[in-house]
Design an enzyme around this catalytic site. Structure first.
Site, PDB file in Angstrom:
ATOM      1  N   LYS A   1       0.896  -1.149   0.028  1.00 12.05           N
ATOM      2  CA  LYS A   1      -0.120  -0.030  -0.138  1.00 12.05           C
ATOM      3  C   LYS A   1       0.962   1.283   0.114  1.00 12.05           C
ATOM      4  O   LYS A   1       0.637   2.201  -0.778  1.00 12.05           O
ATOM      5  CB  LYS A   1      -0.966   0.044   1.274  1.00 12.05           C
ATOM      6  CG  LYS A   1      -2.026  -1.223   1.299  1.00 12.05           C
ATOM      7  CD  LYS A   1      -2.840  -1.300   2.397  1.00 12.05           C
ATOM      8  CE  LYS A   1      -4.002  -2.652   2.191  1.00 12.05           C
ATOM      9  NZ  LYS A   1      -4.436  -2.895   3.651  1.00 12.05           N
TER      10      LYS A   1
ATOM     11  N   GLN B   1      -4.308  -1.036   9.911  1.00 10.14           N
ATOM     12  CA  GLN B   1      -4.289  -2.436   9.364  1.00 10.14           C
ATOM     13  C   GLN B   1      -4.842  -3.254  10.145  1.00 10.14           C
ATOM     14  O   GLN B   1      -4.282  -3.382  11.453  1.00 10.14           O
ATOM     15  CB  GLN B   1      -2.837  -2.738   8.945  1.00 10.14           C
ATOM     16  CG  GLN B   1      -2.632  -3.981   8.244  1.00 10.14           C
ATOM     17  CD  GLN B   1      -3.351  -4.063   6.911  1.00 10.14           C
ATOM     18  OE1 GLN B   1      -3.169  -3.308   6.095  1.00 10.14           O
ATOM     19  NE2 GLN B   1      -3.956  -5.379   6.574  1.00 10.14           N
TER      20      GLN B   1
ATOM     21  N   ASP C   1     -10.449   3.106   3.990  1.00 10.39           N
ATOM     22  CA  ASP C   1     -11.022   1.582   4.038  1.00 10.39           C
ATOM     23  C   ASP C   1     -12.350   1.501   4.130  1.00 10.39           C
ATOM     24  O   ASP C   1     -13.046   0.617   3.518  1.00 10.39           O
ATOM     25  CB  ASP C   1     -10.410   0.914   5.347  1.00 10.39           C
ATOM     26  CG  ASP C   1      -9.225   0.086   4.995  1.00 10.39           C
ATOM     27  OD1 ASP C   1      -9.081  -0.392   3.618  1.00 10.39           O
ATOM     28  OD2 ASP C   1      -8.255  -0.106   5.960  1.00 10.39           O
TER      29      ASP C   1
END
Ligand code: NAP
Length: 280
Positions: free
Chosen positions: A50, A94, A117
């Site tokens: 990412k 994460q 997200d």
């Protein structure tokens, strides 16, 4: 019949090219913050991808590697600082987080317009309301890959195996928005095969290697394999790829399917978050 392989890297690169072009037309630089707590090897790899991809297309990226013993309060403090940081337009924490940290509490503390997200209750609630703001990146990836086949989604039977808030449920809702008939299956579903065999679109997100076998798949179906599992040192999905590709119409490989698309959608979400930021 042998399925056409949906090349996730190729579809993702088109999205990334588009994001890169849009970035070049604006004065500001989109900023992404990535927070990693602990040393989960898979998470370290995903976060590395990412960070690399975001920088490659011209984003500003801040990465925070926190020790696995970092307290919940300190993670909350960092998220709050990033919420206030004007250089950061989107952030991700994460998952999974270490056990002593309440994931829902942390996710809920991210400002919805910085939620790259698309995991916060506000953004999931908006999806339920058909008012799409920032949608979960993996669900967007699944839909994008399905659309890349050219198949008309309207009226099709879509079966999603897995009901997590980050993949299964939002994917089912997004397919419902596209006028598919969505069915969600899970570990307590009886006669899973009776559902999967009826699927024109089959999305599998369970984390169980080879759960879906050839006899469970309808001829010509679009099969999207979200799972990431390690078997004998090899990364495999939730679908018995080699055999299922003999009956499916289209299938995603693992690796090289949903993974690269998820990153592309995350970066697209970050750019969208920047656009939303200007309105708040
Ligand atoms: N490629 C990517 O970018 C990406 C992104 C996110 C996740 N993933 C991968 O996708 C997989 C799923 O992730 P997740 O976060 O959604 O997982 P999760 O939260 O663990 O959810 C797994 C789901 O699968 C269901 N399930 C488990 N065993 C089953 C079985 N035998 N039959 C039917 N359903 C079963 C569970 O049912 P219950 O609810 O009844 O327990 C649950 O709903 C993992 O391998 C993950 O690593 C990949």
């Amino acid at each position: 019949m042998t399925a056409q392989i949906i090349d996730g890297k190729k579809v993702a690169s088109k999205i990334l090219e588009d994001v890169e072009k849009r970035v070049k037309t604006i004065k500001e630089t989109p900023g992404l913050a990535i927070v990693l707590v602990g040393d989960n090897p898979a998470s370290q790899i995903y976060v590395g991808f990412k960070e690399k991809r975001s920088k490659a297309i011209g984003f500003y990226c801040e990465r925070y590697n926190l020790d696995k013993n970092t307290s919940q309060d300190d993670v909350l403090k960092l998220v709050n600082e990033l919420n206030q940081n004007n250089k950061i337009h989107g952030m991700i924490v994460q998952l999974p987080l270490p056990e002593h940290i309440d994931e829902n509490l942390i996710i809920d503390s991210i400002l919805p317009h910085k939620d790259a997200d698309g995991f916060t209750p506000v953004n999931l609630g908006n999806l339920v309301n058909d008012n799409n703001m920032l949608l979960p990146a993996t669900a967007r990836a699944c839909l994008g890959l399905i659309k890349s086949t050219g198949m008309e989604i309207k009226g099709k039977n879509a079966v999603i195996v897995g009901r997590s808030n980050i993949v299964g449920k939002p994917t089912a809702l997004m397919l419902l928005q596209e006028n598919a008939t969505s069915t969600i299956c899970h570990s307590k579903t009886k006669k899973l095969k009776e559902h999967t065999k009826n699927a024109d679109i089959l999305v599998v997100a369970t984390g169980k290697a080879n759960l879906i076998t050839k006899d469970m798949v309808k001829k010509g179906a679009v099969v999207i394999d979200v799972g990431i599992n390690k078997v004998n040192g090899k990364v495999v999905g939730d679908v018995d790829y080699e055999n299922v590709k003999e009956v499916a119409g289209f299938i995603t490989p693992v690796p090289g399917g949903v993974g690269p698309m998820t990153i592309a959608m995350l970066l697209d979400n970050t750019l969208k978050a920047m656009e939303l930021f200007k309105r708040v």
